[in-house]
Design an enzyme around this catalytic site. Structure first.
Site, PDB file in Angstrom:
ATOM      1  N   ARG A  52      -1.796  -5.893  -5.075  1.00 46.00           N
ATOM      2  CA  ARG A  52      -2.613  -5.889  -4.009  1.00 46.00           C
ATOM      3  C   ARG A  52      -1.921  -4.988  -2.695  1.00 46.00           C
ATOM      4  O   ARG A  52      -0.702  -4.548  -3.052  1.00 46.00           O
ATOM      5  CB  ARG A  52      -2.895  -7.283  -3.234  1.00 46.00           C
ATOM      6  CG  ARG A  52      -1.797  -8.318  -3.696  1.00 46.00           C
ATOM      7  CD  ARG A  52      -0.533  -8.271  -2.916  1.00 46.00           C
ATOM      8  NE  ARG A  52      -0.906  -8.034  -1.453  1.00 46.00           N
ATOM      9  CZ  ARG A  52      -0.037  -7.566  -0.552  1.00 46.00           C
ATOM     10  NH1 ARG A  52       1.271  -7.337  -1.147  1.00 46.00           N
ATOM     11  NH2 ARG A  52      -0.089  -7.215   0.653  1.00 46.00           N
ATOM     12  N   GLY A  53      -2.543  -4.924  -1.500  1.00 50.02           N
ATOM     13  CA  GLY A  53      -1.983  -3.975  -0.629  1.00 50.02           C
ATOM     14  C   GLY A  53      -2.942  -2.670  -0.956  1.00 50.02           C
ATOM     15  O   GLY A  53      -3.055  -2.247  -1.901  1.00 50.02           O
ATOM     16  N   ALA A  54      -3.378  -2.189   0.165  1.00 50.83           N
ATOM     17  CA  ALA A  54      -4.368  -1.080   0.235  1.00 50.83           C
ATOM     18  C   ALA A  54      -3.788   0.208  -0.626  1.00 50.83           C
ATOM     19  O   ALA A  54      -4.082   0.773  -1.396  1.00 50.83           O
ATOM     20  CB  ALA A  54      -4.672  -0.435   1.679  1.00 50.83           C
ATOM     21  N   ARG A  89     -12.536  -4.175  -5.013  1.00 54.42           N
ATOM     22  CA  ARG A  89     -11.940  -4.509  -3.962  1.00 54.42           C
ATOM     23  C   ARG A  89     -12.760  -3.774  -2.603  1.00 54.42           C
ATOM     24  O   ARG A  89     -12.420  -2.524  -2.812  1.00 54.42           O
ATOM     25  CB  ARG A  89     -10.599  -4.827  -3.445  1.00 54.42           C
ATOM     26  CG  ARG A  89      -9.859  -5.835  -4.336  1.00 54.42           C
ATOM     27  CD  ARG A  89      -8.431  -6.193  -3.815  1.00 54.42           C
ATOM     28  NE  ARG A  89      -8.815  -7.032  -2.641  1.00 54.42           N
ATOM     29  CZ  ARG A  89      -7.949  -7.525  -1.976  1.00 54.42           C
ATOM     30  NH1 ARG A  89      -6.571  -7.030  -2.086  1.00 54.42           N
ATOM     31  NH2 ARG A  89      -8.040  -8.001  -1.009  1.00 54.42           N
ATOM     32  N   GLN A 201       0.575 -14.121   2.198  1.00 51.89           N
ATOM     33  CA  GLN A 201       1.441 -12.853   1.779  1.00 51.89           C
ATOM     34  C   GLN A 201       2.564 -12.802   2.559  1.00 51.89           C
ATOM     35  O   GLN A 201       3.636 -12.143   2.105  1.00 51.89           O
ATOM     36  CB  GLN A 201       0.410 -11.750   1.770  1.00 51.89           C
ATOM     37  CG  GLN A 201      -0.764 -11.537   0.847  1.00 51.89           C
ATOM     38  CD  GLN A 201      -1.972 -11.963   1.592  1.00 51.89           C
ATOM     39  OE1 GLN A 201      -2.139 -13.140   2.064  1.00 51.89           O
ATOM     40  NE2 GLN A 201      -3.011 -11.542   1.049  1.00 51.89           N
ATOM     41  N   ASP A 242      -5.999  -1.689   6.136  1.00 57.67           N
ATOM     42  CA  ASP A 242      -6.774  -1.457   4.835  1.00 57.67           C
ATOM     43  C   ASP A 242      -7.881  -0.301   5.212  1.00 57.67           C
ATOM     44  O   ASP A 242      -8.266   0.173   4.208  1.00 57.67           O
ATOM     45  CB  ASP A 242      -7.446  -2.689   4.202  1.00 57.67           C
ATOM     46  CG  ASP A 242      -6.477  -3.771   3.581  1.00 57.67           C
ATOM     47  OD1 ASP A 242      -5.889  -4.221   4.574  1.00 57.67           O
ATOM     48  OD2 ASP A 242      -6.363  -3.880   2.438  1.00 57.67           O
ATOM     49  N   ASN A 252      -7.596  -5.002   8.999  1.00 57.76           N
ATOM     50  CA  ASN A 252      -6.625  -5.298   8.176  1.00 57.76           C
ATOM     51  C   ASN A 252      -6.629  -7.074   7.862  1.00 57.76           C
ATOM     52  O   ASN A 252      -7.761  -7.617   8.173  1.00 57.76           O
ATOM     53  CB  ASN A 252      -5.476  -5.174   9.072  1.00 57.76           C
ATOM     54  CG  ASN A 252      -3.948  -5.522   8.399  1.00 57.76           C
ATOM     55  OD1 ASN A 252      -3.822  -5.086   7.182  1.00 57.76           O
ATOM     56  ND2 ASN A 252      -2.904  -6.234   8.990  1.00 57.76           N
ATOM     57  N   LYS A 253      -5.662  -7.644   7.430  1.00 57.54           N
ATOM     58  CA  LYS A 253      -5.908  -9.009   6.807  1.00 57.54           C
ATOM     59  C   LYS A 253      -6.359  -9.847   7.963  1.00 57.54           C
ATOM     60  O   LYS A 253      -5.924  -9.727   9.116  1.00 57.54           O
ATOM     61  CB  LYS A 253      -4.506  -9.210   6.311  1.00 57.54           C
ATOM     62  CG  LYS A 253      -4.278 -11.003   5.801  1.00 57.54           C
ATOM     63  CD  LYS A 253      -5.515 -10.743   4.736  1.00 57.54           C
ATOM     64  CE  LYS A 253      -5.400 -10.058   3.573  1.00 57.54           C
ATOM     65  NZ  LYS A 253      -6.439 -10.225   2.889  1.00 57.54           N
TER      66      LYS A 253
HETATM   67  O1  MRU Z   1      -5.334  -8.756   0.620  1.00 54.66           O
HETATM   68  P1  MRU Z   1      -4.059  -7.942   0.603  1.00 54.66           P
HETATM   69  O2  MRU Z   1      -3.058  -8.778   0.462  1.00 54.66           O
HETATM   70  O3  MRU Z   1      -4.390  -6.811  -0.258  1.00 54.66           O
HETATM   71  O4  MRU Z   1      -4.155  -7.242   2.128  1.00 54.66           O
HETATM   72  C1  MRU Z   1      -3.085  -6.471   2.437  1.00 54.66           C
HETATM   73  C2  MRU Z   1      -3.252  -6.338   3.709  1.00 54.66           C
HETATM   74  O5  MRU Z   1      -3.872  -6.493   4.551  1.00 54.66           O
HETATM   75  C3  MRU Z   1      -2.156  -5.129   4.301  1.00 54.66           C
HETATM   76  O6  MRU Z   1      -1.648  -5.314   5.774  1.00 54.66           O
HETATM   77  C4  MRU Z   1      -2.720  -3.722   4.066  1.00 54.66           C
HETATM   78  O7  MRU Z   1      -3.309  -3.592   2.834  1.00 54.66           O
HETATM   79  C5  MRU Z   1      -1.739  -2.691   4.379  1.00 54.66           C
HETATM   80  S1  MRU Z   1      -0.805  -2.494   3.011  1.00 54.66           S
HETATM   81  C6  MRU Z   1       0.338  -1.293   3.338  1.00 54.66           C
END
Ligand code: MRU
Length: 360
Positions: A52-54, A89, A201, A242, A252-253
């Protein structure tokens, strides 16, 4: 970055017919790696958030698509696999960016060359992400140095939300990259880590990363950040993102927006760190960003280690109550102090973004 003294990226090729990831659903309790051998396995890993993570899901999507070119390099299959992976996603634009780049690199190329070309392009996407993260770190370091200079002899307190470290990118991270460089440069700092409900996370991944790198940190319940800002114990906020729109709005999250509001009310600088692959030039208003809705189970249940050492999923809510679970929220550009990119830091405005990316 290193885990138990061994250097890892968060995605890596294995020969030319498989690739590896760290199963992030097992952290922080167990460090487990997985070998993925098909686009379907890559899609499963993204959907279940083993990865996970963009920026990272962009690289994993690219490797997944590349694997499928070995099986069937036709135009029809390229379109099919592209669309299948893109749907895993919806919010992180990096996934669509990487898949679009793969498609562009393969269309109009001979079919018998596509598997090799795709593998090389996926590797290039991963390598470029590492370079961008490193550069973001260097630009963010300057901001940290300036803020630290105003507090000689004291620790700089930085708050972050979710995980935007090396586990969310291919290496280094976005929001955490400047923190690692500042720590390595000997700047005394302490990180407030939002636990980041519902999937935690922050508590599970960011704390794992910071602890592994020896960075002083404290996990906070998500609701506590505003309190510490009012008490003058937060000098800056840095988060990842994201998707950033052309006008500087930031997805973002979930929970990021509330931190930005509290930061504004307390005159705490609020920075967003991102590679340019996170900018969606086609959208000029954050309200148009698709927000992922995830399973209610993520809110109603939690995974943790039991006293007997085993890891278990437990129910935490009143039986039968429903739950809502939007995965992301949008922080309006007016709440963002600056966007830290691989090309430097700019205002969260159309002009600011254009000044760094005039040809985008
Ligand atoms: O749902 P996730 O864990 O994929 O969400 C991640 C985030 O919101 C991060 O802040 C974002 O992807 C930036 S990662 C460098």
């Amino acid at each position: 970055m290193k885990v138990n003294g061994k250097h890892y990226r968060s995605v890596w090729p294995i020969g030319d017919d498989a690739f590896g990831i760290i199963d992030q659903t097992r952290l922080p309790h167990e460090f487990v790696t997985l070998t993925l051998r098909s686009a379907a396995e890559a899609a499963h890993a993204i959907t279940t958030m083993q990865t996970r993570g963009a920026p990272l899901i962009g690289a994993v999507g690219a490797y997944g698509l590349a694997l499928d070119m070995r099986r069937d390099p036709s135009d029809e299959n390229l379109a099919k696999v592209h669309d299948m992976l893109a749907e895993t996603r919806p919010t992180a634009i990096n996934l669509r960016w990487a898949l679009g780049r793969m498609r562009d690199a393969l269309l109009n190329r001979p079919r018998d060359q596509r598997a090799a070309l795709a593998w090389a392009e996926a590797a290039a996407i991963a390598d470029e992400d590492v370079a961008m993260s490193k550069s973001i770190g260097e630009h963010g370091l300057k901001i940290i140095q300036d803020l630290a200079a105003k507090k000689p002899g004291q620790k700089l307190n930085i708050l972050t939300h979710c995980n935007a470290g090396w586990l969310a990118t291919v290496d280094y991270g976005t929001a955490l990259a400047p923190i690692y460089l500042a720590h390595d440069a000997g700047i005394p700092l302490h990180v407030w880590v939002d636990e980041t409900r519902p999937r935690n996370q922050g508590a599970s991944l960011t704390a794992f990363e910071l602890g592994g790198h020896g960075v002083d940190h404290t996990i906070l319940a998500d609701n506590a950040g505003g309190h510490y800002m009012q008490a003058g114990q937060v000098d800056m906020v840095i988060v990842g993102t994201d998707r950033v729109t052309a006008n500087g709005d930031v997805a973002n999250k979930i929970g990021t927006y509330l931190k930005a509001l509290a930061a504004k009310d307390n005159a705490v600088p609020f920075y967003v760190a991102l590679p340019s692959s996170t900018i969606d030039w086609t959208i000029a208003d954050g309200r148009d960003i698709p927000i992922e809705t995830r399973s209610a189970d993520e809110v109603l249940k939690m995974t943790g280690r039991l006293p007997n050492g085993s890891v278990a999923l437990v129910e935490i809510a009143a039986p039968g109550s429903p739950a809502a679970n939007p995965g992301f929220d949008v922080t309006p550009a007016r709440l963002v102090t600056g966007l830290i990119t691989e090309r430097g830091t700019c205002a969260a405005t159309p002009e600011g973004l254009r000044s760094l990316f005039p040809k985008a």
